[in-house]
Design a protein around this motif. Structure first.
Motif, PDB file in Angstrom:
ATOM      1  N   THR A  50     -34.179 -30.064  38.118  1.00 49.68           N
ATOM      2  CA  THR A  50     -34.687 -29.648  36.810  1.00 49.68           C
ATOM      3  C   THR A  50     -36.190 -29.872  36.683  1.00 49.68           C
ATOM      4  O   THR A  50     -36.762 -30.832  37.227  1.00 49.68           O
ATOM      5  N   GLN A  51     -36.814 -28.970  35.926  1.00 49.95           N
ATOM      6  CA  GLN A  51     -38.232 -29.031  35.607  1.00 49.95           C
ATOM      7  C   GLN A  51     -38.371 -29.145  34.096  1.00 49.95           C
ATOM      8  O   GLN A  51     -37.459 -28.788  33.344  1.00 49.95           O
ATOM      9  N   GLN A  52     -39.542 -29.565  33.645  1.00 49.52           N
ATOM     10  CA  GLN A  52     -39.747 -29.735  32.207  1.00 49.52           C
ATOM     11  C   GLN A  52     -39.610 -28.410  31.468  1.00 49.52           C
ATOM     12  O   GLN A  52     -39.133 -28.388  30.328  1.00 49.52           O
ATOM     13  N   GLU A  53     -39.967 -27.314  32.109  1.00 37.36           N
ATOM     14  CA  GLU A  53     -39.856 -26.010  31.434  1.00 37.36           C
ATOM     15  C   GLU A  53     -38.409 -25.561  31.266  1.00 37.36           C
ATOM     16  O   GLU A  53     -38.145 -24.556  30.591  1.00 37.36           O
ATOM     17  N   ASP A  54     -37.471 -26.292  31.876  1.00 37.04           N
ATOM     18  CA  ASP A  54     -36.049 -25.981  31.668  1.00 37.04           C
ATOM     19  C   ASP A  54     -35.546 -26.523  30.328  1.00 37.04           C
ATOM     20  O   ASP A  54     -34.430 -26.189  29.910  1.00 37.04           O
ATOM     21  N   SER A  55     -36.343 -27.348  29.673  1.00 42.45           N
ATOM     22  CA  SER A  55     -35.927 -27.903  28.380  1.00 42.45           C
ATOM     23  C   SER A  55     -35.714 -26.769  27.378  1.00 42.45           C
ATOM     24  O   SER A  55     -36.606 -25.947  27.151  1.00 42.45           O
ATOM     25  N   ALA A  56     -34.523 -26.722  26.809  1.00 41.62           N
ATOM     26  CA  ALA A  56     -34.148 -25.631  25.909  1.00 41.62           C
ATOM     27  C   ALA A  56     -32.742 -25.911  25.405  1.00 41.62           C
ATOM     28  O   ALA A  56     -32.082 -26.855  25.842  1.00 41.62           O
ATOM     29  N   VAL A  57     -32.286 -25.069  24.484  1.00 35.35           N
ATOM     30  CA  VAL A  57     -30.870 -25.065  24.129  1.00 35.35           C
ATOM     31  C   VAL A  57     -30.194 -23.968  24.953  1.00 35.35           C
ATOM     32  O   VAL A  57     -30.672 -22.833  24.999  1.00 35.35           O
ATOM     33  N   TYR A  58     -29.111 -24.333  25.608  1.00 33.54           N
ATOM     34  CA  TYR A  58     -28.354 -23.377  26.421  1.00 33.54           C
ATOM     35  C   TYR A  58     -27.096 -23.004  25.647  1.00 33.54           C
ATOM     36  O   TYR A  58     -26.260 -23.845  25.331  1.00 33.54           O
ATOM     37  N   LEU A  59     -27.019 -21.721  25.310  1.00 30.52           N
ATOM     38  CA  LEU A  59     -25.917 -21.211  24.487  1.00 30.52           C
ATOM     39  C   LEU A  59     -24.971 -20.377  25.332  1.00 30.52           C
ATOM     40  O   LEU A  59     -25.395 -19.582  26.159  1.00 30.52           O
ATOM     41  N   CYS A  60     -23.710 -20.571  25.066  1.00 25.40           N
ATOM     42  CA  CYS A  60     -22.670 -19.788  25.718  1.00 25.40           C
ATOM     43  C   CYS A  60     -22.018 -18.917  24.644  1.00 25.40           C
ATOM     44  O   CYS A  60     -21.894 -19.335  23.484  1.00 25.40           O
ATOM     45  N   ALA A  61     -21.619 -17.716  25.003  1.00 29.25           N
ATOM     46  CA  ALA A  61     -20.923 -16.828  24.067  1.00 29.25           C
ATOM     47  C   ALA A  61     -19.779 -16.148  24.798  1.00 29.25           C
ATOM     48  O   ALA A  61     -19.813 -15.990  26.022  1.00 29.25           O
ATOM     49  N   SER A  62     -18.774 -15.745  24.044  1.00 26.35           N
ATOM     50  CA  SER A  62     -17.709 -14.948  24.655  1.00 26.35           C
ATOM     51  C   SER A  62     -17.391 -13.770  23.745  1.00 26.35           C
ATOM     52  O   SER A  62     -17.694 -13.785  22.550  1.00 26.35           O
ATOM     53  N   SER A  63     -16.845 -12.742  24.337  1.00 27.89           N
ATOM     54  CA  SER A  63     -16.410 -11.580  23.551  1.00 27.89           C
ATOM     55  C   SER A  63     -15.088 -11.092  24.098  1.00 27.89           C
ATOM     56  O   SER A  63     -14.723 -11.357  25.246  1.00 27.89           O
TER      57      SER A  63
END
Lengths: 112, 115
Positions: B82-95
Motif C-alpha cells: 500500500t501507498q499513501q495515495e491508496d487512502s480512500a473509501v472503498y465501496l462495493c455495490a451489487s445489482s
C-alpha cells in the motif's frame, strides 16, 4: 473520454428553500442516468432515468432528463436538515461492463 | 442481511503492507462492483464481476490491486504494498443483473488509511 460534471459542487441553503442540482454528461453509448444520495459512506439510490422529458418524483424530490441537451436536474422542494448530503449523478453506459461513470458530487447543506 | 455488507469498516495500515477488503453482496445479485472514492471526489470504477464471466478489470489503477470473487458470493479486494495515495473509501455495490438493470446497491464502504 466519458465525463459527468455536476454543479454546483457545494450549496448551502436554509430549511424550506427549494434547490436544483445539475448534472451534465458527455459519454458514448448512453443508457441511463442515476441519482444517488450519500450521507456518510454508502450511496443510496434515488432515481434512474432513461427517457427524456419524463419527470420522476419521490416525495419532495423530483428529477428529469434531457437527452438532447445531455443533462439532468434533481429538484428538492421544502428542504429539511435531513436532506443534507452529497448528491451523486452517474451515467450507465451500453458497454460490456455495466459500470457507472460518476460525477464529483454536489455537497448540499441545509441550515435550520 | 438485506443489504450489501463490507468489512472492515475502517482499516489503518502502514505504507508497504498488504490489505484485504471484503464484500458480501445482496443474495441473488449476480453483478458485483468495486469503486474507490477519495476525499471530496466522486466514485472511480475499479472492477466488475458478472456471474462466472471474466471480470472487467479496466479500472484497476495498478498491478498492486487485484480482486477475486467465487461464483456469485463474497468478493475480496487486495491491495499489495500500500501507498499513501491508496487512502480512500472503498465501496462495493451489487445489482440484480449487470445486463438488465443499472441500479446498483452500495455497501457502507471500508475507509482505508495508509500512514
Amino acid at each position: 473520454e466519458d465525463k459527468v460534471v455536476q454543479s454546483p459542487l457545494s450549496l448551502v441553503v436554509h430549511e424550506g428553500d427549494t434547490v436544483t442540482l445539475n448534472c451534465s454528461y458527455e459519454v458514448t453509448n448512453f443508457r441511463s442516468l442515476l441519482w444517488y444520495k450519500q450521507e456518510k459512506k454508502a450511496p443510496t439510490f434515488l432515481f434512474m432515468l432513461t427517457s427524456s422529458g419524463i419527470e420522476k418524483k419521490s416525495g419532495r424530490l423530483s428529477s428529469i432528463l434531457d437527452k438532447k441537451e445531455l443533462f439532468s436536474i434533481l429538484n428538492i422542494t421544502a428542504t429539511q436538515t435531513g436532506d443534507s448530503a452529497v448528491y451523486l449523478c452517474a451515467v450507465g453506459l451500453i458497454q460490456g461492463a455495466q459500470k457507472l461513470v460518476f460525477g464529483q458530487g454536489t455537497r448540499l447543506t441545509i441550515n435550520p | 442481511g438485506a443489504g450489501v455488507s463490507q468489512s472492515p469498516s475502517n482499516k489503518v495500515t502502514e505504507k508497504g503492507k498488504d490489505v484485504e477488503l471484503r464484500c458480501d453482496p445482496i443474495s441473488g445479485h449476480t453483478a458485483l462492483y468495486w469503486y474507490r472514492q477519495r476525499l471530496g471526489q466522486g466514485l472511480e470504477f475499479l472492477i466488475y464481476f458478472q456471474g462466472n464471466s471474466a471480470p472487467d478489470k479496466s479500472g484497476l489503477p495498478s498491478d498492486r490491486f487485484s480482486a477475486e470473487r467465487t461464483g456469485e458470493s463474497v468478493s475480496t479486494l487486495t491491495i499489495q504494498r500500500t501507498q499513501q495515495e491508496d487512502s480512500a473509501v472503498y465501496l462495493c455495490a451489487s445489482s440484480l443483473s449487470g445486463v438488465r438493470t443499472d441500479t446498483q446497491y452500495f455497501g457502507p464502504g471500508t475507509r482505508l488509511t495508509v500512514l
